[in-house]
Scaffold this active site. Structure first.
Site, short mmCIF file in Angstrom:
data_model
loop_
_atom_site.label_atom_id
_atom_site.label_comp_id
_atom_site.label_asym_id
_atom_site.label_seq_id
_atom_site.Cartn_x
_atom_site.Cartn_y
_atom_site.Cartn_z
N THR A 246 0.61 -6.34 1.33
CA THR A 246 0.35 -5.97 -0.07
C THR A 246 0.17 -7.18 -0.98
O THR A 246 -0.50 -7.08 -2.00
CB THR A 246 1.50 -5.10 -0.62
OG1 THR A 246 2.72 -5.83 -0.49
CG2 THR A 246 1.59 -3.79 0.09
N THR B 255 3.42 -5.83 6.07
CA THR B 255 4.58 -4.97 6.33
C THR B 255 4.18 -3.65 6.98
O THR B 255 4.91 -3.11 7.79
CB THR B 255 5.31 -4.71 5.00
OG1 THR B 255 5.70 -5.97 4.47
CG2 THR B 255 6.55 -3.86 5.19
N LYS C 79 -1.52 -6.20 -7.67
CA LYS C 79 -0.11 -5.96 -7.34
C LYS C 79 0.71 -6.39 -8.54
O LYS C 79 0.62 -7.54 -8.97
CB LYS C 79 0.29 -6.75 -6.09
CG LYS C 79 1.73 -6.49 -5.67
CD LYS C 79 2.08 -7.07 -4.32
CE LYS C 79 3.53 -6.75 -4.00
NZ LYS C 79 3.96 -7.15 -2.67
#
Ligand code: ASP
Length: 464
Positions: A185, A109, A264
């Site tokens: 991510t 992203t 994450k």
């Protein structure tokens, strides 16, 4: 408007028919009345991966909304505005007094200024494009960029890790003062672990960064993360592989996480990365770094680091669940896997049904290691009968190493010692680069799961 309109191609395309009925085209500014309410925005070209059922509007707020064609009662066309998704390019100024930082782009992203028609990621990674989008970067350093890959991080794998490790080491040898790696991510923590094992004793910061929200959205974390990561690479004192991402839920500071202790932890929050089993290395804003932890490796001027860019892909994680049948383990062995990391329950357990399959696997030379689903805490297989039985069958405990880190490390260790299982086992149980800690800090689990200021505020409210 033939080109973007082609994006709604096909005679039996219900969305296209709806748009035609109301004389709307791609880039029309519209007010759409639907059974779910009225929406005002810009009709976006359809991404190649989108379905034929929805018209996608970009709202004033920057968010996109998909309107199902059969909920649309009327569309008023208010105007026409073709968006230009080009990043303004400006020459990145060069200042010989500032540090040199190398930024590698891999996709994700953070690299996406989304091209809505193709769904493709536009590589906003030339220095000029980055400078055009985040001009403050030039106050920090001289930034040289290179797009290595352009993929979402679920597609990152062995070849990417090896190339990245090699390129990072080249950059270190070329004399850069810091390296930034832009990455999706979702699997950033896997790549952070891979780089930690493959590039050891780095004399400069290697900082991984991403964003949860793309830079065309008002709440994007892209610029903030990039500035903090670039500053850390250029000026920070910590020479390790790190992840630099949004700290608390508010826009206050970023956290620096050690590459082998990070994960994450939230699918959509910007504050998604957390150090697990330890506390983060530091809080950082562009221009300031406050260490939270001691014992990190300091920036040095000597080079080069050690490069061990190898990885055996015949490794896997077996996430244990109640009632697991032994055929799962037998199948993995049958498929030729050489190393298995179990994410076990509690202190490191699986059911007794698996015991014979574990015996068959270890007898076949497959290495099996135990990690924990709880993520926090240590594998302790001497406490319960089950643990002792599993140990007796040759499964080796990995302290508080995270399952994903153990998976990456096992692939690396098997490739480091392809013909020496004892050396693999010894390496797996050695703390190479912070992947196992002696103990976990008592305040780490509680305090640093939120943000430090937010926790202070919460505690003061509770106490008053
Ligand atoms: N799916 C994306 C990726 O990991 C998400 C992101 O970049 O945040 O590449």
């Amino acid at each position: 408007m033939s080109a973007p309109d082609d994006a709604y191609k096909g005679y039996r395309d219900p969305t296209l028919s709806t748009m035609r009925r109301f004389e709307a085209t791609v880039w029309s500014k519209v007010r759409a009345h639907t059974t779910r309410g009225t929406f005002e925005g810009l009709v976006l070209p359809r991404s190649e991966i989108a379905d034929a059922e929805h018209v996608v509007l970009k709202l004033q707020s920057g968010y996109n909304v998909g309107l199902r064609h059969d909920t649309i009662e009327n569309i008023e066309v208010l105007g026409y505005r073709e968006a230009v998704y080009r990043v303004p390019e400006e020459e990145f100024p060069s200042d010989p007094t500032k540090p040199r930082v190398r930024l590698f782009g891999t996709g994700g992203t953070i690299a996406s200024r989304l091209d809505y028609r193709t769904g493709a990621v536009i590589p906003a990674f030339t220095p000029g494009e980055l400078y055009g989008s985040v001009p403050e970067l030039a106050d920090i350093c001289n930034l040289e960029t290179e797009k290595l890959f352009g993929v979402f991080s679920e597609n990152i794998g062995r070849e990417h890790w090896l190339t990245l490790a090699e390129r990072v080491v080249e950059a270190i040898e070329e004399g850069y003062d810091g390296v930034v790696v832009g990455h999706g991510t979702d699997t950033m923590h896997h790549t952070a672990a891979a780089l930690s094992f493959m590039v050891q004793d780095t004399p400069i910061p290697i900082v991984m960064v991403g964003s949860q929200r793309s830079s065309d959205r008002p709440s994007s974390d892209a610029a903030r993360n990039l500035l903090a990561a670039t500053w850390t690479a250029a000026h920070g004192p910590i020479a390790e592989v790190m992840v630099c991402m949004f700290g608390p839920t508010s826009d206050t500071y970023n956290l620096l996480h050690r590459g082998t202790r990070v994960r994450k932890m939230h699918s959509s929050y910007r504050s998604t990365f957390r150090t697990i089993g330890d506390i983060p290395l530091a809080m950082v804003t562009e221009g300031h770094l406050s260490p939270l932890k001691t014992g990190w490796r300091e920036r040095r001027s000597d080079r080069p680091p050690q490069l061990h860019a190898v990885w055996d892909e015949r490794v896997t994680i077996l996430y244990y669940y109640p009632h697991m049948n032994p055929d799962v383990l037998d199948a993995l062995v049958g498929c030729g896997y050489r190393g298995i990391v179990i994410a076990g329950t509690g202190l490191g357990h699986v059911n007794t049904k698996l015991f014979p399959a574990i015996e068959r696997a270890t007898a076949a030379g497959v290495q099996i290691y135990m990690t924990l689903q709880t993520l926090w805490g240590f594998v302790q297989m001497q406490v319960y009968e089950t643990g002792r039985e599993i140990l007796a069958r040759g499964v080796l405990p990995l302290a508080n190493m995270l399952p994903e880190v153990a998976f990456i490390k096992l692939g690396w260790a098997l490739a480091m010692h392809p013909d020496d299982p004892d050396a693999v086992a010894a390496l797996m149980q050695e703390n190479v680069t912070g992947e196992m800690t002696e103990r976990e800090p008592h305040d780490g689990y509680l305090l640093f799961q939120g943000g430090v200021p937010e926790m202070r505020e919460l505690l003061s409210r509770i106490r008053s």
